[in-house]
Structures are given as C-alpha cells and as structure tokens.
Design an enzyme around this catalytic site. Structure first.
Site, PDB file in Angstrom:
ATOM      1  N   GLY A 152     -10.029  78.072  -4.413  1.00  0.00           N
ATOM      2  CA  GLY A 152      -9.150  78.817  -3.516  1.00  0.00           C
ATOM      3  C   GLY A 152      -9.639  78.691  -2.088  1.00  0.00           C
ATOM      4  N   ILE A 201       1.088  80.498  -6.778  1.00  0.00           N
ATOM      5  CA  ILE A 201       1.938  79.817  -5.802  1.00  0.00           C
ATOM      6  C   ILE A 201       3.197  80.637  -5.490  1.00  0.00           C
ATOM      7  CG2 ILE A 201       3.152  77.671  -5.219  1.00  0.00           C
ATOM      8  CD1 ILE A 201      -0.045  77.591  -5.502  1.00  0.00           C
ATOM      9  N   GLU A 224       0.372  79.969   9.992  1.00  0.00           N
ATOM     10  CA  GLU A 224       0.361  80.700   8.716  1.00  0.00           C
ATOM     11  C   GLU A 224      -0.312  82.058   8.886  1.00  0.00           C
ATOM     12  OE1 GLU A 224      -1.234  78.546   5.378  1.00  0.00           O
ATOM     13  OE2 GLU A 224      -1.470  80.358   4.179  1.00  0.00           O
ATOM     14  N   ALA A 245       1.402  74.332  -2.471  1.00  0.00           N
ATOM     15  CA  ALA A 245       0.463  74.585  -3.576  1.00  0.00           C
ATOM     16  C   ALA A 245      -0.890  73.969  -3.275  1.00  0.00           C
ATOM     17  CB  ALA A 245       1.049  74.023  -4.864  1.00  0.00           C
ATOM     18  N   HIS A 276       0.187 112.031   2.740  1.00  0.00           N
ATOM     19  CA  HIS A 276       1.348 112.391   1.913  1.00  0.00           C
ATOM     20  C   HIS A 276       0.925 113.263   0.715  1.00  0.00           C
ATOM     21  CE1 HIS A 276       3.762 109.331   4.015  1.00  0.00           C
ATOM     22  NE2 HIS A 276       4.824 109.752   3.356  1.00  0.00           N
ATOM     23  N   GLU A 301     -13.208  87.525   4.507  1.00  0.00           N
ATOM     24  CA  GLU A 301     -14.552  86.931   4.631  1.00  0.00           C
ATOM     25  C   GLU A 301     -14.453  85.534   5.258  1.00  0.00           C
ATOM     26  OE1 GLU A 301     -13.339  88.318   1.829  1.00  0.00           O
ATOM     27  OE2 GLU A 301     -14.535  90.145   1.782  1.00  0.00           O
ATOM     28  N   ARG A 329       6.625 118.419   6.269  1.00  0.00           N
ATOM     29  CA  ARG A 329       5.877 119.050   5.185  1.00  0.00           C
ATOM     30  C   ARG A 329       5.128 120.279   5.700  1.00  0.00           C
ATOM     31  NH1 ARG A 329       5.627 119.595  -0.262  1.00  0.00           N
ATOM     32  NH2 ARG A 329       3.463 119.935  -0.947  1.00  0.00           N
TER      33      ARG A 329
HETATM   34  C1  LIG Z   1       0.256  87.013  -4.182  1.00  0.00           C
HETATM   35  C2  LIG Z   1      -0.461  85.741  -3.838  1.00  0.00           C
HETATM   36  C3  LIG Z   1       0.234  84.716  -3.219  1.00  0.00           C
HETATM   37  C4  LIG Z   1      -0.416  83.510  -2.941  1.00  0.00           C
HETATM   38  N1  LIG Z   1       0.316  82.456  -2.444  1.00  0.00           N
HETATM   39  C5  LIG Z   1      -0.269  81.224  -2.384  1.00  0.00           C
HETATM   40  C6  LIG Z   1       0.502  80.068  -2.078  1.00  0.00           C
HETATM   41  O1  LIG Z   1       1.718  80.136  -1.837  1.00  0.00           O
HETATM   42  N2  LIG Z   1      -0.124  78.861  -2.078  1.00  0.00           N
HETATM   43  C7  LIG Z   1      -1.450  78.719  -2.334  1.00  0.00           C
HETATM   44  O2  LIG Z   1      -1.941  77.601  -2.324  1.00  0.00           O
HETATM   45  N3  LIG Z   1      -2.221  79.807  -2.613  1.00  0.00           N
HETATM   46  C8  LIG Z   1      -1.656  81.039  -2.659  1.00  0.00           C
HETATM   47  N4  LIG Z   1      -2.420  82.147  -2.969  1.00  0.00           N
HETATM   48  C9  LIG Z   1      -3.846  81.975  -3.212  1.00  0.00           C
HETATM   49  C10 LIG Z   1      -4.726  82.601  -2.129  1.00  0.00           C
HETATM   50  O3  LIG Z   1      -4.586  81.937  -0.908  1.00  0.00           O
HETATM   51  C11 LIG Z   1      -6.174  82.620  -2.666  1.00  0.00           C
HETATM   52  O4  LIG Z   1      -6.206  83.553  -3.727  1.00  0.00           O
HETATM   53  C12 LIG Z   1      -7.187  82.966  -1.590  1.00  0.00           C
HETATM   54  O5  LIG Z   1      -7.291  81.944  -0.629  1.00  0.00           O
HETATM   55  C13 LIG Z   1      -8.576  83.214  -2.187  1.00  0.00           C
HETATM   56  O6  LIG Z   1      -8.952  82.194  -3.060  1.00  0.00           O
HETATM   57  P1  LIG Z   1      -9.505  82.564  -4.525  1.00  0.00           P
HETATM   58  O7  LIG Z   1      -8.526  83.500  -5.152  1.00  0.00           O
HETATM   59  O8  LIG Z   1      -9.818  81.317  -5.239  1.00  0.00           O
HETATM   60  O9  LIG Z   1     -10.830  83.377  -4.279  1.00  0.00           O
HETATM   61  P2  LIG Z   1     -12.297  82.747  -4.038  1.00  0.00           P
HETATM   62  O10 LIG Z   1     -12.215  81.649  -3.055  1.00  0.00           O
HETATM   63  O11 LIG Z   1     -12.911  82.462  -5.360  1.00  0.00           O
HETATM   64  O12 LIG Z   1     -13.045  83.988  -3.373  1.00  0.00           O
HETATM   65  C14 LIG Z   1     -13.598  85.059  -4.122  1.00  0.00           C
HETATM   66  C15 LIG Z   1     -14.369  85.958  -3.151  1.00  0.00           C
HETATM   67  O13 LIG Z   1     -15.447  85.191  -2.572  1.00  0.00           O
HETATM   68  C16 LIG Z   1     -15.348  85.288  -1.146  1.00  0.00           C
HETATM   69  N5  LIG Z   1     -15.822  84.034  -0.534  1.00  0.00           N
HETATM   70  C17 LIG Z   1     -15.475  82.759  -0.859  1.00  0.00           C
HETATM   71  N6  LIG Z   1     -16.081  81.907  -0.011  1.00  0.00           N
HETATM   72  C18 LIG Z   1     -16.791  82.637   0.873  1.00  0.00           C
HETATM   73  C19 LIG Z   1     -17.617  82.339   1.996  1.00  0.00           C
HETATM   74  N7  LIG Z   1     -17.820  81.062   2.403  1.00  0.00           N
HETATM   75  N8  LIG Z   1     -18.204  83.362   2.657  1.00  0.00           N
HETATM   76  C20 LIG Z   1     -18.017  84.654   2.267  1.00  0.00           C
HETATM   77  N9  LIG Z   1     -17.242  84.994   1.224  1.00  0.00           N
HETATM   78  C21 LIG Z   1     -16.642  84.007   0.546  1.00  0.00           C
HETATM   79  C22 LIG Z   1     -13.874  85.521  -0.865  1.00  0.00           C
HETATM   80  O14 LIG Z   1     -13.692  86.077   0.425  1.00  0.00           O
HETATM   81  C23 LIG Z   1     -13.513  86.457  -1.987  1.00  0.00           C
HETATM   82  O15 LIG Z   1     -13.881  87.763  -1.640  1.00  0.00           O
HETATM   83  C24 LIG Z   1      -1.799  83.363  -3.228  1.00  0.00           C
HETATM   84  C25 LIG Z   1      -2.503  84.412  -3.818  1.00  0.00           C
HETATM   85  C26 LIG Z   1      -1.845  85.582  -4.156  1.00  0.00           C
HETATM   86  C27 LIG Z   1      -2.625  86.652  -4.873  1.00  0.00           C
END
Ligand SMILES: Cc1cc2nc3c(=O)[nH]c(=O)nc-3n(C[C@H](O)[C@H](O)[C@H](O)COP(=O)(O)OP(=O)(O)OC[C@H]3O[C@@H](n4cnc5c(N)ncnc54)[C@H](O)[C@@H]3O)c2cc1C
Length: 381
Positions: free
Chosen positions: A133, A159, A243, A126, A339, A368, A269
């Site tokens: 993120g 998570i 990872e 987590a 399809h 990104e 098809r």
């Molecule tokens: C199904 C699923 C499973 C997941 N499993 C886990 C897990 O087990 N453990 C865990 O800890 N997390 C987990 N995550 C979280 C996942 O790793 C994050 O959602 C991901 O890293 C993006 O972070 P964020 O959602 O906060 O987006 P943000 O960081 O807010 O990003 C939003 C947008 O801004 C862009 N951005 C951000 N910074 C930059 C930059 N420096 N340059 C250019 N663009 C940028 C991003 O690319 C994105 O397009 C999971 C997410 C999902 C949906």
C-alpha cells in the site's frame, strides 16, 4: 472570514451543484448506502453539470482546468451530508482524469475521452495490493509482453469505483527496479482474465464501492500502455498533489459541516434549564475548533490557487492533506461528544460523519506517509 477565491461563475456552479445534491442525491442516498454502491447515472448526471470540464472540447468536455469547480463539487457533497457518494465521481474527475489527459496518445484520447467526459465510462485507479500500500515498490502484479499484448497476473484491493469501473488504470510491474520497473496500463471492462472480487464491507463510506480486482493471464493490448513503459512511478508522483488536495478539500468541508450541525444542536439542546451552547466550556471548545477550521480553509484555498497556477508542491499538498484530515478527525470526534448520546445514533448526520471520515487519514497516503514527505523536504539529514 469570507473566502475570496471564487468568482460569480463559480457561485452559479455552486448553486446548480447544491440543487443537484438536494434533488438527485440526498433522497436516494440511504438506498445507495444499503446497496454499497452509487448508480452509474450519478456519474453521467454530474458530468452533465460540468464535473468533467477539464476534458478538451473536441472530446466532449469544456476544456476548463480550474480546480475551484472541482472543489465546489466536493464541498457541496460534504455540506449536504452525502460526501461518500461523491468519492467515486470525484476520484474519476480529479484523480484519474489527469492520467488520461496527460499520458494518452491521440488514438487513446479518441478511444476513451468522449465517454470519460460524459460519465458513461467510470474510471478507477488500482495501485494497492494485498501486500503493498504505502510502499509502491512492493507491487507484484506483473505485466509480461507477449506479441501485441501484456499478459497480466496479480490482484489489487481497496479499489474505489472497483465495481462500477469501465476503465481501470492499473499499476503493474514490467521490470525489476523498485520504481523504474513500474508502468501504467488501462484495463477495459470485459477484458478476458479481468474479474472483480468482493465489494468490501467497510466501517463507513457505505455508498461507495471499494473492491478487489483480479487479473489472471489477462491479455491487455500494449496499445493500452499509458505513457512510457517504466515511467509509471513518475506518472503517479506527478499527480499526487491533486489527489491529496482533493482529500484535503473534502476534509475541511466535512469539518465545517460537522461544526455547523453541532452549533445548531447546542443552540437547541437544553440542559440545566439553558441551551448547552450557553455553557462556557462548550462555547470555548467550539470557538477553538471554528478558529482552526477557518485558518485551515485559508491554507487549502491557497493550495487550490497554487494547483491552478501549476505551482502546488508535493510537500505543500501533503501538509494540506495531513493537517485538514487530522483536524477533521478531531472536529468530528468533539462534535459527537457535544451531541451526547444522539451523537452515537446513526440517524444523526454527525454519527455517520464519525464513521465515514475515519478513512481520510489513511487513503491517498496515510498521515504517517504525509509526515515523512514533509520531513524529507526539511533536509535534516
Ligand atoms: C475506502 C478505501 C478506498 C481506497 N481507494 C483506493 C483506490 O482507489 N486505489 C488504490 O490504489 N488504493 C486505494 N486505497 C488504499 C489506500 O490508499 C491504502 O490503504 C493506504 O495507502 C495505506 O496502505 P496499506 O493499507 O497497505 O497500509 P500499510 O502501507 O501497510 O501501512 C500500515 C501502517 O504502517 C504505516 N507506515 C507504512 N509505512 C510507513 C513509513 N515509512 N513511516 C511511518 N509509518 C509507515 C502506515 O502509516 C499505517 O499506519 C483505499 C483504501 C480504502 C480503505
């Protein structure tokens, strides 16, 4: 081109994993999708097959660190059309496991590893929080020392294995410095002050639990610290190549599965009196995608061998994840198109692949962020 990274024992393992998918996973998969979670018996079943083989023998594993085996499990899940069911178990074996093997004390190894090896303990990691993120320096979940415990307050979201987890590797803030203030602690199921929020409703990946975790004055023994206090960020970055390679392997296997289904579909098809595969535009479109997938597979295979040799760099793993997940997106989108209307029907595997694979470009570091990592390595100033 035939892949040449596997030996006879890998082929045997592939056969047993494939049989397990057909027998244990495929028939139950629709129920798991409805339930929004896989049963814990999937973790023990895959452990019996050898999924957690990296754990040393004295703790119940096989002491085999060969990522070709890990790749086979991911690939067979994708080829059987049940990749989302494998996400949790392979997050456990490929992504969480290294922390428990490399950063644990002897006492911790004895306490956790036997049940991690057998799949009785499911592990989650987590990092992500509602407000942080991509940028881990924004982590706010705090762990403050009080006697023999840390008192943890904060919340995590998205998570994987969040509902199933018995052990959560939690990234916490133990100091002010953006990176040197981060530490890793293991929170065990049943710890007072630790609770689960919602199992989140997602676009796809419905067989997979993705949850919110809540920590309110949660007392975690200092004996559950992984590695040294303040070194959590370095622990995280050390494990990123593995990872990201896990995700790249799933992406290229998913792209291959989509192509296989679609090539069969266009052979069967008929339109305008002939199989649509006879149409030159369709043949050429598939020829280009097959070429890209095959060439990408050779890069991913090189990365698997490099990981085994301990030489896979953060940048090369980022390239593998970026390229193969973006390619999977393009391939699956094209395959839905080929399809026709059936590609939009959930009873067709290609429609489910369309909703399931979208996340590949987001989790484990977005496209990104992968581009940023690769760009930084170019020393362009
Ligand atoms: C199904 C699923 C499973 C997941 N499993 C886990 C897990 O087990 N453990 C865990 O800890 N997390 C987990 N995550 C979280 C996942 O790793 C994050 O959602 C991901 O890293 C993006 O972070 P964020 O959602 O906060 O987006 P943000 O960081 O807010 O990003 C939003 C947008 O801004 C862009 N951005 C951000 N910074 C930059 C930059 N420096 N340059 C250019 N663009 C940028 C991003 O690319 C994105 O397009 C999971 C997410 C999902 C949906």
């Amino acid at each position: 081109m035939e892949r040449n990274i596997f030996e006879a024992e890998h082929d045997d393992y592939r056969r047993s994993v494939r049989a397990f998918m057909e027998r244990e996973v495929v028939p139950n998969y629709p129920d798991w999708e409805k339930a929004g979670i896989v049963p814990k018996s999937l973790f023990t079943g895959l452990a019996d097959l050898g999924l957690n083989a990296a754990v040393p023998e004295e703790f119940g594993g096989a002491g085999i660190k060969d990522f070709r085996y890990n790749a086979i499990a991911i690939e067979e899940g994708a080829y059987a059309g049940v990749g989302p069911a494998l996400l949790g178990p392979t997050l456990h074996s490929d992504i969480c496991m290294p922390y428990l093997l490399e950063l644990t004390t002897d006492e911790q190894k004895h306490r956790w590893l036997p049940k991690v090896a057998s799949g009785e303990f499911v592990v989650a990691i987590a990092m992500t929080e509602p407000g942080a993120g991509s940028d881990l320096s924004g982590i706010r979940t705090k762990a403050v020392r009080d006697g023999d415990d840390y008192v943890v307050d904060g919340a995590k979201t998205f998570i994987t294995n969040g509902i199933n987890a018995d052990l959560v590797i939690l990234v916490v803030r133990t100091g002010e410095h953006p990176h040197r203030g981060l530490s890793l602690i293991v929170v065990e199921d049943g710890t007072p002050g630790f609770s689960r929020g919602r199992n989140l409703e997602k676009v796809g990946m419905h067989a997979q639990d993705t949850a919110e975790l809540i920590f309110e004055s949660c007392r975690v023994p200092i004996a559950n610290l992984l590695g040294k206090e303040g070194e959590g960020f370095f622990g995280l970055t050390n494990n990123l190549p593995q990872e990201r390679l896990n995700i790249a392997i799933g992406a290229i296997a998913g792209a291959q599965a989509a192509l296989d289904q679609t090539m069969q579909y266009v052979r069967d098809r008929k339109a305008f009196g002939k199989p649509i595969g006879n149409l030159q535009t369709i043949k050429h479109r598939l020829a280009l995608l097959v070429t890209e997938v095959e060439i990408t597979q050779t890069y991913v295979d090189r990365c698997i061998l490099a990981l085994n040799a301990g030489t896979l760099s953060v940048e090369d793993a980022a390239k593998a994840k970026l390229w193969s997940t973006e390619l999977q997106g393009r391939v699956v989108d094209a395959c839905v198109q080929l399809h026709g209307g059936y590609g939009y029907m959930l009873e067709y595997p290609i429609a489910r692949a369309y909703i399931d694979n979208r996340i590949q470009r987001i989790y484990g570091g977005t496209s990104e962020i992968m581009t940023e990592i690769i760009g930084r390595s170019l020393n362009l100033g």
